[in-house]
Design an enzyme around this catalytic site. Structure first.
Site, PDB file in Angstrom:
ATOM      1  N   GLU A 122      -3.481   2.348  -8.785  1.00  0.00           N
ATOM      2  CA  GLU A 122      -4.542   1.403  -8.366  1.00  0.00           C
ATOM      3  C   GLU A 122      -5.618   2.032  -7.357  1.00  0.00           C
ATOM      4  O   GLU A 122      -5.275   2.419  -6.118  1.00  0.00           O
ATOM      5  CB  GLU A 122      -3.474   0.332  -7.351  1.00  0.00           C
ATOM      6  N   LYS A 124      -4.252  -0.301 -12.311  1.00  0.00           N
ATOM      7  CA  LYS A 124      -4.465  -1.751 -11.683  1.00  0.00           C
ATOM      8  C   LYS A 124      -6.012  -1.421 -11.061  1.00  0.00           C
ATOM      9  O   LYS A 124      -6.039  -0.861  -9.901  1.00  0.00           O
ATOM     10  CB  LYS A 124      -3.427  -1.725 -10.462  1.00  0.00           C
TER      11      LYS A 124
END
Ligand code: 13P
Length: 340
Positions: free
Chosen positions: A177, A219
């Site tokens: 992420e 992500k």
């Protein structure tokens, strides 16, 4: 590394019509969320709230995985079932946030580096024993005057790749992420430029660290105007810019891209995802891994009161269902007026 186990887990996480619930708020962050409903953040309040979400009837029709915080992975439902076991029985994959937060990057005012690599191999082994099959590490890139620097992007990309390699060694799927924040008054074009540079550095680092791309999930943020930008781009512009940016940087071998909501309203986050899936012809699954955008309405409906639990669960499942529709581009903003 068991590649086939990693691939099977990653595929389950990006199953059609479903997405991931990020319920991995650290003790500090959940306190901030509870402050909005004037609720004291005790260990039992945190446990009850997570139980409300994880036992919401029908949630597993739209939720493929849940990201937990260390404390939550060790907690149980009221009837004594560990949360990870409860979720696994429902066919929902339990995951764990393993970074220890973004800290100031020495020598680079206004920028951060995410910590948590020391001892990570041992922690991952324990988390696997406790039932976690995927993990999350969030790098934070802020946009401002003269930032981000190339160095901060690369330092964070390097840490993400070291984390991802340790996860795969432990047969845990890494959610990678790199979040470019939407705070500030920057334009969509500036977000595009920074997101591009970030994803380029992240995939270069993942390649150098020999990451098995089929066994990871990305992500990212969406390519979106800053919250305080005077001329914010339209939802269709966000969808098109995001898809174009991802196509340029994310290899087709990655099974899925699960967006963070990053401060968008619940309805906005759902609409953006739906518009992107409507564009179609994408090499990866485009899904959600929302925290605030999945929980905000339910948290408010609950308000910390036992008598509101059933209604808050309905509100949560409704939002999950709308995002489930967005997975195939079949969400319409008019569905927002439907009752839970
Ligand atoms: P938000 O969807 O609230 O941005 O949270 C997702 C997340 O996991 C951030 O790390």
């Amino acid at each position: 590394m068991n590649r086939s186990e990693l691939e099977t887990t990653a595929q389950a996480m990006v199953a059609k019509g479903k997405g991931i619930l990020a319920a991995d708020e650290s003790t500090g962050t959940i306190k901030k969320r509870f402050d909005t409903i004037q609720l004291e953040s005790t260990e039992e309040a945190r446990r009850s709230y997570r139980e409300l979400l994880f036992t919401a009837p029908g949630m597993n029709e739209y939720i493929s995985g849940v990201i937990l915080f260390d404390e939550t992975l060790r907690q149980k439902t009221q009837d004594g079932t560990p949360f990870a076991e409860h979720l696994t029985k429902l066919g929902v994959v339990p995951g764990i946030k393993v970074d220890t937060g973004a800290k100031p990057l020495a020598g680079f005012p206004g920028e951060t580096i995410t910590e948590g690599l020391d001892g990570l191999r041992e922690r991952l082994a324990e988390y696997y024993q406790l039932g976690a099959r995927f993990a999350k590490w969030r790098a934070v890139i802020d946009i401002g005057q003269d930032i981000p620097s190339r160095f901060a992007i690369e330092a964070n990309a390097h840490a993400l790749a070291r984390y991802a390699a340790l996860c795969q060694e432990a047969n845990i799927v890494p959610i990678v992420e790199p979040e470019v924040l939407m705070d500030g008054d920057h334009t969509l074009e500036r977000c595009d430029e920074v997101t591009s540079a970030t994803l380029q550095a992240v995939f270069a680092a993942l390649h150098s660290h020999r990451i098995h791309l089929e066994g990871m999930i990305l992500k990212p943020n969406m390519v979106i105007s800053g919250k305080k930008c005077p001329n914010r781009a339209t939802p269709q512009e966000v969808a098109e810019a995001t898809v174009r940016c991802l196509k340029r940087h994310v290899p087709a071998a990655v099974p899925g891209i699960a967006f963070l909501s990053g401060g968008q309203s619940s309805a906005e986050a759902t609409e953006h995802l739906s518009l992107m899936n409507r564009i179609g012809g994408l090499p990866w699954e485009l899904t959600f891994s929302y925290g605030r955008a999945l929980q905000e309405e339910a948290l408010k409906a609950w308000g910390g009161k036992q008598e509101n639990v059933a209604n808050a669960q309905k509100v949560f499942v409704r939002r999950a269902r709308l995002n489930g529709l967005a997975r195939s581009g079949s969400y319409e903003p008019k569905l927002e007026s439907e009752a839970a």
